[in-house]
Design a protein around this motif. Sequence first.
Motif, PDB file in Angstrom:
ATOM      1  N   ASN A   1     -15.580 -23.700   5.083  1.00  0.00           N
ATOM      2  CA  ASN A   1     -14.699 -22.651   4.605  1.00  0.00           C
ATOM      3  C   ASN A   1     -13.278 -23.007   5.006  1.00  0.00           C
ATOM      4  N   TRP A   2     -12.376 -22.950   4.050  1.00  0.00           N
ATOM      5  CA  TRP A   2     -10.977 -23.238   4.371  1.00  0.00           C
ATOM      6  C   TRP A   2     -10.064 -22.387   3.515  1.00  0.00           C
ATOM      7  N   ASP A   3      -8.731 -22.543   3.723  1.00  0.00           N
ATOM      8  CA  ASP A   3      -7.751 -21.682   3.063  1.00  0.00           C
ATOM      9  C   ASP A   3      -7.060 -22.405   1.915  1.00  0.00           C
ATOM     10  N   ILE A   4      -6.418 -21.621   1.070  1.00  0.00           N
ATOM     11  CA  ILE A   4      -5.639 -22.182  -0.026  1.00  0.00           C
ATOM     12  C   ILE A   4      -4.565 -23.122   0.510  1.00  0.00           C
ATOM     13  N   GLU A   5      -3.957 -22.751   1.631  1.00  0.00           N
ATOM     14  CA  GLU A   5      -2.907 -23.585   2.215  1.00  0.00           C
ATOM     15  C   GLU A   5      -3.450 -24.949   2.626  1.00  0.00           C
ATOM     16  N   ASP A   6      -4.691 -24.973   3.134  1.00  0.00           N
ATOM     17  CA  ASP A   6      -5.311 -26.243   3.531  1.00  0.00           C
ATOM     18  C   ASP A   6      -5.460 -27.155   2.315  1.00  0.00           C
ATOM     19  N   MET A   7      -6.050 -26.637   1.273  1.00  0.00           N
ATOM     20  CA  MET A   7      -6.257 -27.429   0.066  1.00  0.00           C
ATOM     21  C   MET A   7      -4.931 -27.882  -0.539  1.00  0.00           C
ATOM     22  N   SER A   8      -3.937 -26.994  -0.501  1.00  0.00           N
ATOM     23  CA  SER A   8      -2.644 -27.302  -1.108  1.00  0.00           C
ATOM     24  C   SER A   8      -1.975 -28.492  -0.438  1.00  0.00           C
ATOM     25  N   GLU A   9      -2.152 -28.637   0.857  1.00  0.00           N
ATOM     26  CA  GLU A   9      -1.556 -29.783   1.558  1.00  0.00           C
ATOM     27  C   GLU A   9      -2.052 -31.096   0.970  1.00  0.00           C
ATOM     28  N   ILE A  10      -3.339 -31.159   0.685  1.00  0.00           N
ATOM     29  CA  ILE A  10      -3.913 -32.377   0.126  1.00  0.00           C
ATOM     30  C   ILE A  10      -3.451 -32.558  -1.320  1.00  0.00           C
ATOM     31  N   MET A  11      -3.464 -31.483  -2.093  1.00  0.00           N
ATOM     32  CA  MET A  11      -3.072 -31.568  -3.499  1.00  0.00           C
ATOM     33  C   MET A  11      -1.631 -32.042  -3.658  1.00  0.00           C
ATOM     34  N   VAL A  12      -0.722 -31.496  -2.868  1.00  0.00           N
ATOM     35  CA  VAL A  12       0.683 -31.871  -2.981  1.00  0.00           C
ATOM     36  C   VAL A  12       0.874 -33.338  -2.593  1.00  0.00           C
ATOM     37  N   ALA A  13       0.187 -33.781  -1.553  1.00  0.00           N
ATOM     38  CA  ALA A  13       0.288 -35.180  -1.141  1.00  0.00           C
ATOM     39  C   ALA A  13      -0.192 -36.108  -2.253  1.00  0.00           C
ATOM     40  N   ILE A  14      -1.292 -35.743  -2.904  1.00  0.00           N
ATOM     41  CA  ILE A  14      -1.818 -36.553  -4.008  1.00  0.00           C
ATOM     42  C   ILE A  14      -0.818 -36.581  -5.160  1.00  0.00           C
ATOM     43  N   GLU A  15      -0.246 -35.444  -5.481  1.00  0.00           N
ATOM     44  CA  GLU A  15       0.730 -35.371  -6.571  1.00  0.00           C
ATOM     45  C   GLU A  15       1.961 -36.204  -6.252  1.00  0.00           C
ATOM     46  N   ASP A  16       2.297 -36.318  -4.962  1.00  0.00           N
ATOM     47  CA  ASP A  16       3.449 -37.124  -4.540  1.00  0.00           C
ATOM     48  C   ASP A  16       3.138 -38.621  -4.492  1.00  0.00           C
ATOM     49  N   GLY A  17       1.916 -38.998  -4.861  1.00  0.00           N
ATOM     50  CA  GLY A  17       1.588 -40.413  -4.965  1.00  0.00           C
ATOM     51  C   GLY A  17       0.658 -40.961  -3.907  1.00  0.00           C
ATOM     52  N   VAL A  18       0.232 -40.126  -2.967  1.00  0.00           N
ATOM     53  CA  VAL A  18      -0.697 -40.576  -1.935  1.00  0.00           C
ATOM     54  C   VAL A  18      -2.108 -40.638  -2.533  1.00  0.00           C
ATOM     55  N   LYS A  19      -2.860 -41.663  -2.189  1.00  0.00           N
ATOM     56  CA  LYS A  19      -4.222 -41.772  -2.681  1.00  0.00           C
ATOM     57  C   LYS A  19      -5.065 -40.610  -2.147  1.00  0.00           C
ATOM     58  N   PRO A  20      -5.997 -40.093  -2.964  1.00  0.00           N
ATOM     59  CA  PRO A  20      -6.775 -38.923  -2.556  1.00  0.00           C
ATOM     60  C   PRO A  20      -7.446 -39.055  -1.193  1.00  0.00           C
ATOM     61  N   GLU A  21      -8.077 -40.197  -0.909  1.00  0.00           N
ATOM     62  CA  GLU A  21      -8.758 -40.355   0.387  1.00  0.00           C
ATOM     63  C   GLU A  21      -7.755 -40.375   1.532  1.00  0.00           C
ATOM     64  N   GLU A  22      -6.581 -40.975   1.299  1.00  0.00           N
ATOM     65  CA  GLU A  22      -5.568 -41.009   2.353  1.00  0.00           C
ATOM     66  C   GLU A  22      -5.021 -39.609   2.621  1.00  0.00           C
ATOM     67  N   ALA A  23      -4.772 -38.856   1.554  1.00  0.00           N
ATOM     68  CA  ALA A  23      -4.287 -37.482   1.715  1.00  0.00           C
ATOM     69  C   ALA A  23      -5.318 -36.632   2.448  1.00  0.00           C
ATOM     70  N   ALA A  24      -6.599 -36.820   2.083  1.00  0.00           N
ATOM     71  CA  ALA A  24      -7.671 -36.067   2.731  1.00  0.00           C
ATOM     72  C   ALA A  24      -7.802 -36.448   4.199  1.00  0.00           C
ATOM     73  N   GLN A  25      -7.678 -37.729   4.503  1.00  0.00           N
ATOM     74  CA  GLN A  25      -7.802 -38.180   5.883  1.00  0.00           C
ATOM     75  C   GLN A  25      -6.673 -37.613   6.747  1.00  0.00           C
ATOM     76  N   THR A  26      -5.472 -37.555   6.179  1.00  0.00           N
ATOM     77  CA  THR A  26      -4.337 -36.983   6.919  1.00  0.00           C
ATOM     78  C   THR A  26      -4.609 -35.523   7.257  1.00  0.00           C
ATOM     79  N   TRP A  27      -5.154 -34.784   6.282  1.00  0.00           N
ATOM     80  CA  TRP A  27      -5.461 -33.379   6.552  1.00  0.00           C
ATOM     81  C   TRP A  27      -6.525 -33.272   7.643  1.00  0.00           C
ATOM     82  N   ILE A  28      -7.557 -34.101   7.582  1.00  0.00           N
ATOM     83  CA  ILE A  28      -8.620 -34.077   8.597  1.00  0.00           C
ATOM     84  C   ILE A  28      -8.049 -34.381   9.976  1.00  0.00           C
ATOM     85  N   ASP A  29      -7.195 -35.388  10.042  1.00  0.00           N
ATOM     86  CA  ASP A  29      -6.584 -35.761  11.332  1.00  0.00           C
ATOM     87  C   ASP A  29      -5.773 -34.606  11.914  1.00  0.00           C
ATOM     88  N   ASP A  30      -5.145 -33.825  11.025  1.00  0.00           N
ATOM     89  CA  ASP A  30      -4.290 -32.728  11.483  1.00  0.00           C
ATOM     90  C   ASP A  30      -5.061 -31.424  11.701  1.00  0.00           C
TER      91      ASP A  30
END
Length: 304
Positions: A154-183
């Motif tokens: 279970n997570w929040d809209i803000e959590d998902m949005s962090e990954i989505m915005v990073a992907i839209e800015d050109g970060v690869k999906p797995e890298e964006a997801a890993q950054t969120w996990i690390d944080d």
Amino acid sequence: MTLLKKITGFGTAALLAFGLAACNSDDAKNDDEQTSGTKTTAGDSVDHTITGIDPGSGHMELTARALKEYDLTDWNLTSGSGAAMTAALKRAYDKEEPIIITAWSPHWMFLKFDLKYLEDPKLVYGDSEEIHSITRMGMKDDFPEAYTIFQRFNWDIEDMSEIMVAIEDGVKPEEAAQTWIDDNQDKVAEWTDGVANVDGDTLKLVYAPWDSEIASHNMMKLVLEDKGYKVELSMVEPGPMFSAIADGSADATFAAWLPITHKTYLDKFDGKFEDVGINMVNVKQGLAVPTYMEDINSIDDLKK
């Protein structure tokens, strides 16, 4: 006013008088239109077109229903992809041109652009929705460790949005997801606490081709791989997504929007999958426009 050729019998003064008269006539016509209240309608401004997404989505089905419910018989709904829709939005937004889109949140476009949902007094799109995690029948017995994680996820809209915005800015999906996990190790720990590691068991996850689901499934892939699973991701349309869960060719998805968006598939495959739980609340869908379209605030306004 420029004349492209000399008109026989007109002197310079006559031509000037003719031009001024024509211009004054045009100005008077424009003034009359403004005085009479004549103006471009919402439909005329966008050529009576709503820019949509993939034709198999529940959102498009609801939008087609909205056109009927609001008696928008002269409107067209174009289909394509989420990427095509957001590309069209960006082109219009950069020029401050009118556009009406099928929209849902969470989505990065609400962070990148100033948008507003159109009011839906008939509640064709329903109220706020939930995203559910669903699995094939029998998965709990086959993969109890993963099942426990899915129950807790279970997570929040803000959590998902962090990954989505990073992907839209050109970060690869797995890298964006890993950054969120690390944080967000504390949240991940809540899902995985006490769950035993496995040794290479294969899990097949399916998801709809939406930016939100790309974010969630790439994130969960990494969480599961950290527990020893081999994870296969497949991006398909919503119909095949539910079908794959129902016939057992896929193990799970975290992309079931209920109770409205995917109601058709919920009814069609009733009893053929297990609803594990809610992974996000207060998600929303509907029609949206840029906020600079100040005169359009409701779907009812499209009839004017």
